[in-house]
Design an enzyme around this catalytic site. Structure first.
Site, PDB file in Angstrom:
ATOM      1  CG  ASP A  59      -1.793   1.179   1.353  1.00  0.00           C
ATOM      2  OD1 ASP A  59      -1.637   2.124   0.550  1.00  0.00           O
ATOM      3  OD2 ASP A  59      -2.666   1.174   2.245  1.00  0.00           O
ATOM      4  CB  VAL A  60       1.903   3.662  -2.637  1.00  0.00           C
ATOM      5  CG1 VAL A  60       2.484   2.620  -3.570  1.00  0.00           C
ATOM      6  CG2 VAL A  60       0.569   4.202  -3.142  1.00  0.00           C
ATOM      7  CG  ASN A  86       1.246   3.058 -12.495  1.00  0.00           C
ATOM      8  OD1 ASN A  86       0.818   3.767 -13.398  1.00  0.00           O
ATOM      9  ND2 ASN A  86       0.568   1.994 -12.042  1.00  0.00           N
ATOM     10  CE1 TYR A 157      -5.519  11.192 -10.435  1.00  0.00           C
ATOM     11  CE2 TYR A 157      -5.217  13.009 -11.962  1.00  0.00           C
ATOM     12  CZ  TYR A 157      -5.105  11.666 -11.667  1.00  0.00           C
ATOM     13  OH  TYR A 157      -4.575  10.804 -12.596  1.00  0.00           O
ATOM     14  CB  THR A 192      -7.068   2.314 -16.796  1.00  0.00           C
ATOM     15  OG1 THR A 192      -7.380   3.530 -16.092  1.00  0.00           O
ATOM     16  CG2 THR A 192      -5.887   2.557 -17.710  1.00  0.00           C
TER      17      THR A 192
HETATM   18  N1  LIG Z   1      -6.140   6.324 -16.925  1.00  0.00           N
HETATM   19  C1  LIG Z   1      -5.921   7.600 -17.145  1.00  0.00           C
HETATM   20  O1  LIG Z   1      -6.608   8.227 -17.971  1.00  0.00           O
HETATM   21  C2  LIG Z   1      -4.829   8.320 -16.404  1.00  0.00           C
HETATM   22  C3  LIG Z   1      -4.520   9.617 -16.805  1.00  0.00           C
HETATM   23  C4  LIG Z   1      -3.512  10.312 -16.153  1.00  0.00           C
HETATM   24  C5  LIG Z   1      -2.802   9.708 -15.127  1.00  0.00           C
HETATM   25  N2  LIG Z   1      -3.142   8.439 -14.733  1.00  0.00           N
HETATM   26  C6  LIG Z   1      -2.374   7.857 -13.631  1.00  0.00           C
HETATM   27  O2  LIG Z   1      -1.888   6.592 -14.020  1.00  0.00           O
HETATM   28  C7  LIG Z   1      -1.648   5.806 -12.850  1.00  0.00           C
HETATM   29  C8  LIG Z   1      -2.240   4.419 -13.062  1.00  0.00           C
HETATM   30  O3  LIG Z   1      -3.644   4.513 -13.162  1.00  0.00           O
HETATM   31  P1  LIG Z   1      -4.514   3.620 -14.159  1.00  0.00           P
HETATM   32  O4  LIG Z   1      -5.199   4.532 -15.073  1.00  0.00           O
HETATM   33  O5  LIG Z   1      -3.702   2.504 -14.703  1.00  0.00           O
HETATM   34  O6  LIG Z   1      -5.636   3.115 -13.143  1.00  0.00           O
HETATM   35  P2  LIG Z   1      -6.044   1.656 -12.638  1.00  0.00           P
HETATM   36  O7  LIG Z   1      -7.177   1.887 -11.693  1.00  0.00           O
HETATM   37  O8  LIG Z   1      -6.271   0.749 -13.787  1.00  0.00           O
HETATM   38  O9  LIG Z   1      -4.759   1.157 -11.853  1.00  0.00           O
HETATM   39  C9  LIG Z   1      -4.343   1.748 -10.636  1.00  0.00           C
HETATM   40  C10 LIG Z   1      -3.727   0.665  -9.751  1.00  0.00           C
HETATM   41  O10 LIG Z   1      -3.252   1.307  -8.560  1.00  0.00           O
HETATM   42  C11 LIG Z   1      -3.616   0.480  -7.453  1.00  0.00           C
HETATM   43  N3  LIG Z   1      -3.682   1.262  -6.237  1.00  0.00           N
HETATM   44  C12 LIG Z   1      -4.634   2.154  -5.859  1.00  0.00           C
HETATM   45  N4  LIG Z   1      -4.366   2.606  -4.617  1.00  0.00           N
HETATM   46  C13 LIG Z   1      -3.226   2.004  -4.213  1.00  0.00           C
HETATM   47  C14 LIG Z   1      -2.444   2.051  -3.028  1.00  0.00           C
HETATM   48  N5  LIG Z   1      -2.794   2.803  -1.988  1.00  0.00           N
HETATM   49  N6  LIG Z   1      -1.305   1.311  -2.979  1.00  0.00           N
HETATM   50  C15 LIG Z   1      -0.951   0.520  -4.029  1.00  0.00           C
HETATM   51  N7  LIG Z   1      -1.657   0.411  -5.153  1.00  0.00           N
HETATM   52  C16 LIG Z   1      -2.781   1.141  -5.243  1.00  0.00           C
HETATM   53  C17 LIG Z   1      -4.972  -0.106  -7.837  1.00  0.00           C
HETATM   54  O11 LIG Z   1      -5.267  -1.255  -7.078  1.00  0.00           O
HETATM   55  C18 LIG Z   1      -4.771  -0.387  -9.309  1.00  0.00           C
HETATM   56  O12 LIG Z   1      -4.269  -1.687  -9.535  1.00  0.00           O
HETATM   57  C19 LIG Z   1      -2.259   6.587 -11.692  1.00  0.00           C
HETATM   58  O13 LIG Z   1      -1.245   7.282 -10.993  1.00  0.00           O
HETATM   59  C20 LIG Z   1      -3.169   7.580 -12.374  1.00  0.00           C
HETATM   60  O14 LIG Z   1      -3.388   8.737 -11.601  1.00  0.00           O
HETATM   61  C21 LIG Z   1      -4.130   7.731 -15.355  1.00  0.00           C
END
Ligand SMILES: NC(=O)c1ccc[n+]([C@@H]2O[C@H](COP(=O)([O-])OP(=O)(O)OC[C@H]3O[C@@H](n4cnc5c(N)ncnc54)[C@H](O)[C@@H]3O)[C@@H](O)[C@H]2O)c1
Length: 291
Positions: A59-60, A86, A157, A192
């Site tokens: 858990d980050v 990430n 955010y 995602t």
């Molecule tokens: N999808 C988008 O459009 C988008 C755009 C900009 C930035 N992001 C960033 O990309 C990164 C990945 O997101 P994604 O889109 O793949 O989403 P996702 O929901 O598919 O994956 C996120 C992962 O992070 C894990 N997670 C959440 N809280 C956590 C915690 N406290 N400790 C450890 N793991 C945890 C979740 O269980 C999940 O597996 C994030 O930082 C998100 O903010 C995503």
């Protein structure tokens, strides 16, 4: 095989961008420590992904868990070459008029402190690795187009992701002396679970909602398709590779062009203010000729 003999740690690896990056690093020879709070999906990923993927629950929001993750990766393989910070979620939805200090802190801990602590506890295991001499010792932080300006996400955010960009630059200067590069990627709208994970709706509606986001974003950007996790994983892999040995303290926007400007700036079908002025001038000319 850009990452043979390299150890890579990925946070938030069980889904989306983290899962795509894990698969790419593993396919190209790395030992990947794939961490997440989602144990079931994380274990499944490790079992089903080609290459050496080892799942670790982390858990980050818990700095002690981050430290334990980095220590374990180093104990099992001798050190760490690449860290992908990430893990994330949408965070607090309240506007600045409504948010309370606890919700603010929780989102900042998840999206910003986690990145700082990831770097803090990985770096002792990155110093002196052979990759530091080849330009391949690298930290990549996932920011967002939300850091460019308001309108892409809730306020907390967006502020956290802007903090990730500044942290990236400061860490790049702090760590240059050790041969460790630090960069960020700013994804646009990527298909995602992040948009639907916190919604209290049935799974089939979540699938529909994801398709709706992909459709809306592809209509709003010059590259007319939804973004996919692999689009971001490819950018991460470049920044982590020796090919980016001269790149540090920067950020790569990977967004299908959504931040470039309003629709009329890239869609010839859509008239903008400039086109309206030209049309007005044309009307005046025609009126003068008729008179
Ligand atoms: N999808 C988008 O459009 C988008 C755009 C900009 C930035 N992001 C960033 O990309 C990164 C990945 O997101 P994604 O889109 O793949 O989403 P996702 O929901 O598919 O994956 C996120 C992962 O992070 C894990 N997670 C959440 N809280 C956590 C915690 N406290 N400790 C450890 N793991 C945890 C979740 O269980 C999940 O597996 C994030 O930082 C998100 O903010 C995503």
């Amino acid at each position: 095989m850009r990452f043979s003999d390299r150890t890579v740690v990925v946070t938030g690896a069980a889904s989306g961008i983290g899962a795509a990056a894990t698969a790419l690093f593993a396919r190209e020879g790395a030992v990947v420590f794939a961490s997440d709070i989602d144990v079931e999906s994380g274990k499944k990923l490790a079992e089903e992904t080609e290459g050496d993927v080892r799942f670790v629950r982390c858990d980050v929001c818990d700095p002690a868990a981050i430290e334990a993750l980095m220590d374990r990766a180093a104990e099992e393989t001798g050190g760490i070459d690449t860290l992908l910070n990430n893990a994330g979620a949408g965070g607090a939805r309240e506007s600045i008029e409504e948010i309370g200090p606890d919700a603010w802190d929780r989102t900042m801990d998840l999206l910003l402190r986690s990145v700082a602590m990831g770097i803090r506890y990985a770096v002792p295991h990155m110093k002196g690795r052979p990759s530091t001499k080849k330009g391949g010792a690298s930290i990549v932080n996932i920011s967002s187009v939300a850091a460019v300006g308001p309108g892409y996400s809730p306020t907390t955010y967006a502020v956290a992701k802007a903090g990730v960009l500044h942290l990236t630059k400061c860490a790049a200067t702090d760590l240059a002396q050790h041969g460790i590069r630090v960069n960020a990627v700013q994804p646009g709208f990527i298909n995602t679970n992040i948009f639907t994970a916190s919604l209290d709706i049935p799974d089939e509606l979540k699938t529909q909602a994801k398709a709706m986001i992909a459709q809306m974003s592809s209509n709003a950007q010059p590259v007319a398709r939804g973004g996919e996790p692999i689009d971001i994983a490819e950018a991460v892999a470049y920044l982590a590779s020796d090919a980016a040995g001269f790149v540090t303290g920067t950020s790569l926007i990977v967004d299908g062009g959504i931040t470039l400007g309003p629709r009329h700036s890239w869609d010839p079908e859509e008239g903008g203010a400039f086109e309206a002025l030209i049309a007005l001038e044309e009307q005046v000319k025609q009126a003068q000729q008729t008179a």
